[in-house]
Design a protein around this motif. Structure first.
Motif, PDB file in Angstrom:
ATOM      1  N   VAL A  74      -3.137 -20.423  26.111  1.00 23.88           N
ATOM      2  CA  VAL A  74      -3.686 -19.093  25.851  1.00 23.88           C
ATOM      3  C   VAL A  74      -3.369 -18.199  27.036  1.00 23.88           C
ATOM      4  O   VAL A  74      -3.470 -18.617  28.196  1.00 23.88           O
ATOM      5  CB  VAL A  74      -5.210 -19.157  25.607  1.00 23.88           C
ATOM      6  N   ASN A  75      -2.978 -16.975  26.756  1.00 17.94           N
ATOM      7  CA  ASN A  75      -2.610 -16.016  27.790  1.00 17.94           C
ATOM      8  C   ASN A  75      -3.759 -15.828  28.784  1.00 17.94           C
ATOM      9  O   ASN A  75      -4.873 -15.487  28.388  1.00 17.94           O
ATOM     10  CB  ASN A  75      -2.275 -14.671  27.140  1.00 17.94           C
ATOM     11  N   PRO A  76      -3.507 -16.030  30.086  1.00 21.34           N
ATOM     12  CA  PRO A  76      -4.565 -15.852  31.088  1.00 21.34           C
ATOM     13  C   PRO A  76      -4.836 -14.391  31.418  1.00 21.34           C
ATOM     14  O   PRO A  76      -5.572 -14.093  32.352  1.00 21.34           O
ATOM     15  CB  PRO A  76      -3.993 -16.587  32.307  1.00 21.34           C
ATOM     16  N   LEU A  77      -4.269 -13.469  30.634  1.00 19.97           N
ATOM     17  CA  LEU A  77      -4.481 -12.043  30.855  1.00 19.97           C
ATOM     18  C   LEU A  77      -5.967 -11.712  30.903  1.00 19.97           C
ATOM     19  O   LEU A  77      -6.421 -10.893  31.703  1.00 19.97           O
ATOM     20  CB  LEU A  77      -3.805 -11.252  29.728  1.00 19.97           C
ATOM     21  N   VAL A  78      -6.729 -12.335  30.026  1.00 20.21           N
ATOM     22  CA  VAL A  78      -8.192 -12.209  30.052  1.00 20.21           C
ATOM     23  C   VAL A  78      -8.733 -13.607  30.300  1.00 20.21           C
ATOM     24  O   VAL A  78      -8.661 -14.480  29.439  1.00 20.21           O
ATOM     25  CB  VAL A  78      -8.731 -11.629  28.733  1.00 20.21           C
ATOM     26  N   ALA A  79      -9.277 -13.830  31.467  1.00 20.20           N
ATOM     27  CA  ALA A  79      -9.546 -15.196  31.926  1.00 20.20           C
ATOM     28  C   ALA A  79     -10.659 -15.890  31.161  1.00 20.20           C
ATOM     29  O   ALA A  79     -10.676 -17.116  31.062  1.00 20.20           O
ATOM     30  CB  ALA A  79      -9.885 -15.177  33.421  1.00 20.20           C
ATOM     31  N   ASP A  80     -11.618 -15.142  30.605  1.00 27.34           N
ATOM     32  CA  ASP A  80     -12.805 -15.803  30.066  1.00 27.34           C
ATOM     33  C   ASP A  80     -12.748 -16.034  28.562  1.00 27.34           C
ATOM     34  O   ASP A  80     -13.770 -16.290  27.939  1.00 27.34           O
ATOM     35  CB  ASP A  80     -14.057 -14.983  30.395  1.00 27.34           C
ATOM     36  N   ILE A  81     -11.559 -15.950  27.952  1.00 27.46           N
ATOM     37  CA  ILE A  81     -11.471 -16.199  26.521  1.00 27.46           C
ATOM     38  C   ILE A  81     -11.133 -17.664  26.283  1.00 27.46           C
ATOM     39  O   ILE A  81     -10.175 -18.193  26.817  1.00 27.46           O
ATOM     40  CB  ILE A  81     -10.428 -15.275  25.856  1.00 27.46           C
ATOM     41  N   ARG A  82     -11.942 -18.311  25.481  1.00 29.68           N
ATOM     42  CA  ARG A  82     -11.702 -19.731  25.205  1.00 29.68           C
ATOM     43  C   ARG A  82     -12.493 -20.151  23.965  1.00 29.68           C
ATOM     44  O   ARG A  82     -13.479 -19.533  23.581  1.00 29.68           O
ATOM     45  CB  ARG A  82     -12.115 -20.592  26.390  1.00 29.68           C
ATOM     46  N   LEU A  83     -12.042 -21.217  23.337  1.00 29.16           N
ATOM     47  CA  LEU A  83     -12.746 -21.856  22.233  1.00 29.16           C
ATOM     48  C   LEU A  83     -13.071 -23.287  22.623  1.00 29.16           C
ATOM     49  O   LEU A  83     -12.447 -23.847  23.524  1.00 29.16           O
ATOM     50  CB  LEU A  83     -11.886 -21.852  20.970  1.00 29.16           C
ATOM     51  N   PRO A  84     -14.034 -23.907  21.963  1.00 22.20           N
ATOM     52  CA  PRO A  84     -14.313 -25.315  22.254  1.00 22.20           C
ATOM     53  C   PRO A  84     -13.074 -26.174  22.051  1.00 22.20           C
ATOM     54  O   PRO A  84     -12.197 -25.868  21.245  1.00 22.20           O
ATOM     55  CB  PRO A  84     -15.412 -25.663  21.244  1.00 22.20           C
ATOM     56  N   ALA A  85     -12.983 -27.258  22.804  1.00 26.50           N
ATOM     57  CA  ALA A  85     -11.830 -28.157  22.720  1.00 26.50           C
ATOM     58  C   ALA A  85     -11.683 -28.697  21.301  1.00 26.50           C
ATOM     59  O   ALA A  85     -12.665 -29.049  20.648  1.00 26.50           O
ATOM     60  CB  ALA A  85     -11.996 -29.300  23.710  1.00 26.50           C
ATOM     61  N   ARG A  86     -10.447 -28.760  20.824  1.00 27.50           N
ATOM     62  CA  ARG A  86     -10.169 -29.288  19.493  1.00 27.50           C
ATOM     63  C   ARG A  86      -8.708 -29.703  19.438  1.00 27.50           C
ATOM     64  O   ARG A  86      -7.953 -29.502  20.396  1.00 27.50           O
ATOM     65  CB  ARG A  86     -10.470 -28.259  18.408  1.00 27.50           C
ATOM     66  N   ALA A  87      -8.313 -30.306  18.324  1.00 30.17           N
ATOM     67  CA  ALA A  87      -6.937 -30.769  18.143  1.00 30.17           C
ATOM     68  C   ALA A  87      -6.229 -29.882  17.123  1.00 30.17           C
ATOM     69  O   ALA A  87      -6.878 -29.180  16.345  1.00 30.17           O
ATOM     70  CB  ALA A  87      -6.945 -32.218  17.664  1.00 30.17           C
ATOM     71  N   PRO A  88      -4.886 -29.910  17.099  1.00 33.07           N
ATOM     72  CA  PRO A  88      -4.163 -29.103  16.117  1.00 33.07           C
ATOM     73  C   PRO A  88      -4.355 -29.545  14.676  1.00 33.07           C
ATOM     74  O   PRO A  88      -3.983 -28.819  13.761  1.00 33.07           O
ATOM     75  CB  PRO A  88      -2.693 -29.278  16.539  1.00 33.07           C
ATOM     76  N   VAL A  89      -4.895 -30.729  14.472  1.00 37.23           N
ATOM     77  CA  VAL A  89      -5.151 -31.226  13.126  1.00 37.23           C
ATOM     78  C   VAL A  89      -6.632 -31.565  13.026  1.00 37.23           C
ATOM     79  O   VAL A  89      -7.270 -31.937  14.011  1.00 37.23           O
ATOM     80  CB  VAL A  89      -4.287 -32.470  12.820  1.00 37.23           C
ATOM     81  N   GLY A  90      -7.195 -31.361  11.836  1.00 40.01           N
ATOM     82  CA  GLY A  90      -8.614 -31.654  11.650  1.00 40.01           C
ATOM     83  C   GLY A  90      -8.937 -33.090  12.035  1.00 40.01           C
ATOM     84  O   GLY A  90      -8.485 -34.031  11.391  1.00 40.01           O
ATOM     85  N   ALA A  91      -9.703 -33.249  13.086  1.00 35.12           N
ATOM     86  CA  ALA A  91     -10.084 -34.579  13.573  1.00 35.12           C
ATOM     87  C   ALA A  91     -11.599 -34.627  13.652  1.00 35.12           C
ATOM     88  O   ALA A  91     -12.194 -34.254  14.653  1.00 35.12           O
ATOM     89  CB  ALA A  91      -9.462 -34.845  14.938  1.00 35.12           C
ATOM     90  N   GLY A  92     -12.228 -35.036  12.567  1.00 34.78           N
ATOM     91  CA  GLY A  92     -13.686 -35.077  12.513  1.00 34.78           C
ATOM     92  C   GLY A  92     -14.292 -33.831  11.917  1.00 34.78           C
ATOM     93  O   GLY A  92     -15.343 -33.894  11.280  1.00 34.78           O
ATOM     94  N   ILE A  93     -13.645 -32.694  12.098  1.00 31.71           N
ATOM     95  CA  ILE A  93     -14.163 -31.453  11.542  1.00 31.71           C
ATOM     96  C   ILE A  93     -12.993 -30.513  11.289  1.00 31.71           C
ATOM     97  O   ILE A  93     -12.002 -30.516  12.022  1.00 31.71           O
ATOM     98  CB  ILE A  93     -15.194 -30.804  12.504  1.00 31.71           C
ATOM     99  N   VAL A  94     -13.093 -29.732  10.202  1.00 37.46           N
ATOM    100  CA  VAL A  94     -12.089 -28.703   9.909  1.00 37.46           C
ATOM    101  C   VAL A  94     -12.753 -27.348  10.077  1.00 37.46           C
ATOM    102  O   VAL A  94     -13.939 -27.172   9.800  1.00 37.46           O
ATOM    103  CB  VAL A  94     -11.507 -28.850   8.494  1.00 37.46           C
ATOM    104  N   HIS A  95     -11.952 -26.369  10.536  1.00 34.80           N
ATOM    105  CA  HIS A  95     -12.513 -25.087  10.950  1.00 34.80           C
ATOM    106  C   HIS A  95     -12.093 -23.921  10.078  1.00 34.80           C
ATOM    107  O   HIS A  95     -12.550 -22.799  10.299  1.00 34.80           O
ATOM    108  CB  HIS A  95     -12.097 -24.794  12.395  1.00 34.80           C
ATOM    109  N   ALA A  96     -11.203 -24.147   9.102  1.00 30.53           N
ATOM    110  CA  ALA A  96     -10.750 -23.054   8.244  1.00 30.53           C
ATOM    111  C   ALA A  96     -10.041 -23.619   7.030  1.00 30.53           C
ATOM    112  O   ALA A  96      -9.436 -24.698   7.093  1.00 30.53           O
ATOM    113  CB  ALA A  96      -9.790 -22.128   9.007  1.00 30.53           C
TER     114      ALA A  96
END
Length: 729
Positions: A74-96
């Protein structure tokens, strides 16, 4: 002058372009994805045995194998933007809806798709979180969830009690709709991974792929062949790109995935989606003296590299080209259970222009002043340049008033207003909309390498890339200009871009920076090479000169768009009768290519304003998942257009070595705001204009405008007489 640029253009015109989809050599395996049907759910069980047993299936990967893969940077242009850790594939939970749950690699695409459909998954659905919305009613309002990103400029205005105007708007999500969908071919060759990817930033893609595969960047080559459009949507690697590269390394075989159009709608990056609310405080003479803005941006279920850019741009651009002394601006971005939102042509600039231009129109209406004359009074003047805005940005150059006058003159503004009065008297609903905008463009660094060969030819290699902009023409033109008398009509200039093996590392083609920054690097490298060749004409060749150019500042363009729209009184069907657009463009290298960029941006801005909308229901299900449900502009939808570039001493910028400003995004910035103002002006003569204007929404379809007409009351004879009296006043 004969260059390979002409050969390349001829090759494409003859249908000989080589896109990622064309790369399907014998033995290449095919990937397919099982995607989540839920917007948010826990995966309680997954059974892929039937898929693994299917003939022709080479591998099936689920969360069990892919849970540790990292997400893209993620672009460090804005330092405080982040989401909880996750994987590129649904692993235990799907988000969309559409998030990959499993990947199948098989000998054919059909086998891979059949195997993916055979995988059984048990889900425990959870209530999803929708995109942020701000109340369209006056008063305090904010989304209920906590922001992932928050930006603020200025402070609350102390001038409580002044007259003010307010507007509230929502820009629906849209999709970039490139002619070429996303895709990837990853091959394991000679202990290296070679990846063919339609990317706007090949060097950064290589870094993300290295993190996903555990390889070093030296072990990965990223090649961007011909690309059928990008518009920001291909500036970041996708989740599928990481997974396919991982599979190619694991299997040590070539793996290919080409997105279907449905997959692009469902899981590809979207654009826009912001909810906007603003208040403009006015002095006794109607002058704007303080701006209050609240903006909420969607992020979706995961963060592409530039996810923070739209919110940051929109916040810092305000108050645009106007003299407004005080601001109180907040922009927040919120995660949600939907497709990710990436930069899309304009990336925050259209949002800022839309909010401010609606406020300027409402301020003019409140004081019964012509909207163009009102803007003329309050634009930053040419003799005030460079001008520092209340958010700390520096508008470096430009004669905004001259650009405004150019647009008005070409449009025939005075006579158009008189004609409008006559048509209104005859019962027509017709409006004229004005919109001004500023456009920051060309920031950061870029690289270039130019080589003189023994046969007299030259090779230009750029760290940038191309997605159909015609960079081969522009970059070779710049090299020829810088080399001067060292080239002749027979000289061949080759342009290399989009290959991490043959080109220097660079940022890439995004944010209107290719000519301003990438072109500056080419010019400086070519001038250095020319100096060496003139000092020693017999120097052994090949002789190479490289340059990493970093712009000392950011160039700011300006433009004014004037649009005229007629609304059918019975059906609400809109007709855009004309658009006139004056743009402060800085230096133009290739007028034909620049004009094409402006027209393309205008078409996409028109699409956003008049017909495009991604729509999710309350359960997070996508209801606009195909071109049966989602409209894009066709040639027949384009109105009569006049575009004039304003090149002057006042418009010249010293923010880069070429004096260039961006043109590719401008149409998406000014055009939607002008069309919304035209619609608002059209319905402003109705008996209840405030209600009619408040009913306007993007996209401005016949249904939307019909509802606005009914909210404002139809023009009967008495109402028409009142409207005529108002026009005379």
């Amino acid at each position: 002058m004969s260059t390979n640029t002409r050969i390349e253009d001829d090759r494409l015109l003859r249908g000989l372009g080589r896109f990622v989809q064309d790369l399907d050599s014998p033995g290449t395996l095919h990937a397919a994805f099982l995607r989540s049907p839920h917007a948010l759910a826990r995966i309680t069980a997954i059974d892929a045995d039937a898929a693994r047993a299917l003939a022709g299936v080479r591998a099936v990967f689920t969360g069990a194998e892919l849970a540790t893969l990292p997400m893209p940077a993620v672009n460090p242009l804005v330092a405080d933007i982040r989401l909880p850790a996750r994987a590129p594939v649904g692993a235990g939970i799907v988000h969309a809806v559409g998030e990959p749950v499993a990947m199948v690699v098989a000998e054919t695409r059909a086998i891979a798709q059949s195997a993916a459909e055979s995988i059984e998954v048990d889900y425990d659905p959870l209530p999803p979180c929708a995109d942020p919305r701000l109340s369209l009613q006056p008063g305090p309002s904010s989304p209920s969830s906590q922001p992932t990103l928050h930006l603020a400029f200025g402070e609350p205005s102390p001038d409580a009690g002044l007259e003010s105007v307010e507007v509230a708007l929502h820009q629906p999500r849209v999709i970039a709709m490139a002619l070429e969908p996303r895709g990837i071919v990853a091959r394991w060759e000679d202990e290296r991974l070679v990846v063919y990817l339609p990317s706007q930033s090949p060097a950064r893609a290589r870094q993300d792929l290295a993190a996903a595969t555990g390889l070093t960047t030296a072990q990965i080559r990223v090649v961007t062949p011909d690309v059928g459009g990008a518009f920001g949507a291909k500036a970041s690697v996708g989740l599928e790109d990481l997974l396919v590269a991982f599979a190619a390394v694991r299997l040590r075989e070539p793996v290919r995935w080409i997105a279907s159009r449905s997959e692009e709608f469902l899981a590809g990056p979207h654009g826009r989606g912001a909810a906007l609310r603003g208040q403009l405080e006015l002095a006794a003479d109607g002058s704007p003296c303080a701006l209050r803005a609240r903006m909420a941006f969607p992020l979706g279920a995961w963060l592409p590299f530039s996810a923070s850019v739209p919110a940051r741009n929109a916040a810092r651009i305000l108050p645009g080209p106007y003299r407004i002394a005080r601001v109180d601006i907040e922009a927040a971005a919120f995660a949600g259970n939907a497709a990710p939102v990436n930069i899309y042509r304009g990336a925050g600039r259209p949002e800022a222009a839309m909010l401010l231009e609606r406020l300027m129109d409402e301020a003019a209406r409140r004081h019964h002043e012509d909207p163009l004359a009102y803007r003329r009074r309050h634009l930053v003047s040419a003799d005030a340049m460079p001008h520092t805005t209340p958010t700390g940005e520096v508008l470096d150059s430009g004669d905004y008033a001259a650009c405004l006058e150019t647009a008005a003159d070409r449009f025939g503004y005075t006579s158009a207003r008189e004609n409008q009065r006559q048509r209104r008297a005859a019962g027509e609903i017709v409006g004229i909309g004005v919109a001004c905008y500023v456009e920051p463009c060309g920031q950061g660094w870029e690289s270039a390498r130019i080589t003189a060969h023994a046969d007299g030819s030259f090779t230009v290699a750029s760290g940038s890339s191309a997605q159909g902009q015609g960079h081969e023409t522009t970059f070779s033109t710049l090299a020829i200009e810088a080399l001067g008398d060292l080239v002749s009509p027979e000289t061949v200039i080759r342009v290399l871009q989009g290959d991490t093996d043959t080109c220097p590392p660079g940022i890439g083609a995004l944010a209107s920076r290719s000519v301003a920054i990438g072109g500056s690097a080419i010019t400086l490298a070519a001038k250095r090479l020319a100096a060496r060749l003139r000092a020693d004409p017999d120097a052994p060749r090949p002789l190479t000169e490289e340059c990493i150019y970093e712009a000392p500042a950011e160039a700011w363009g300006f433009g004014c768009v004037i649009a005229q729209m007629r609304v059918d009184t019975e059906t609400g069907a809109p007709t855009i009768e004309s658009i006139t657009w004056a743009d402060d463009v800085g230096r133009i290298v290739s007028p034909t290519l620049a004009h094409g960029q402006l027209i393309g941006g205008l078409a996409q801005g028109l699409g956003q304003a008049m017909m495009e909308r991604i729509f999710y229901d309350d359960d997070g299900q996508l209801l606009t998942g195909s071109l049966m449900d989602y409209a894009v502009p066709r040639a027949a939808d384009m109105p009569p257009v006049q575009i004039v570039g304003v090149e002057s001493d006042a418009a010249a910028t010293r923010a880069n070595a070429l004096g260039a400003k961006g043109v590719g995004e401008a149409g998406c910035i000014g055009v939607p705001a002008a069309l919304m103002n035209a619609a608002a002006d059209a319905v402003s003569v109705l008996p209840e204009p405030d209600a009619a204007i408040a009913a306007l929404r993007f996209p401005l379809t016949a249904e939307t405008l019909w509802r606005a007409l009914h909210a404002g009351g139809h023009l009967n004879d008495d109402a028409r007489g009142a409207a005529q009296q108002m026009e005379q006043e």
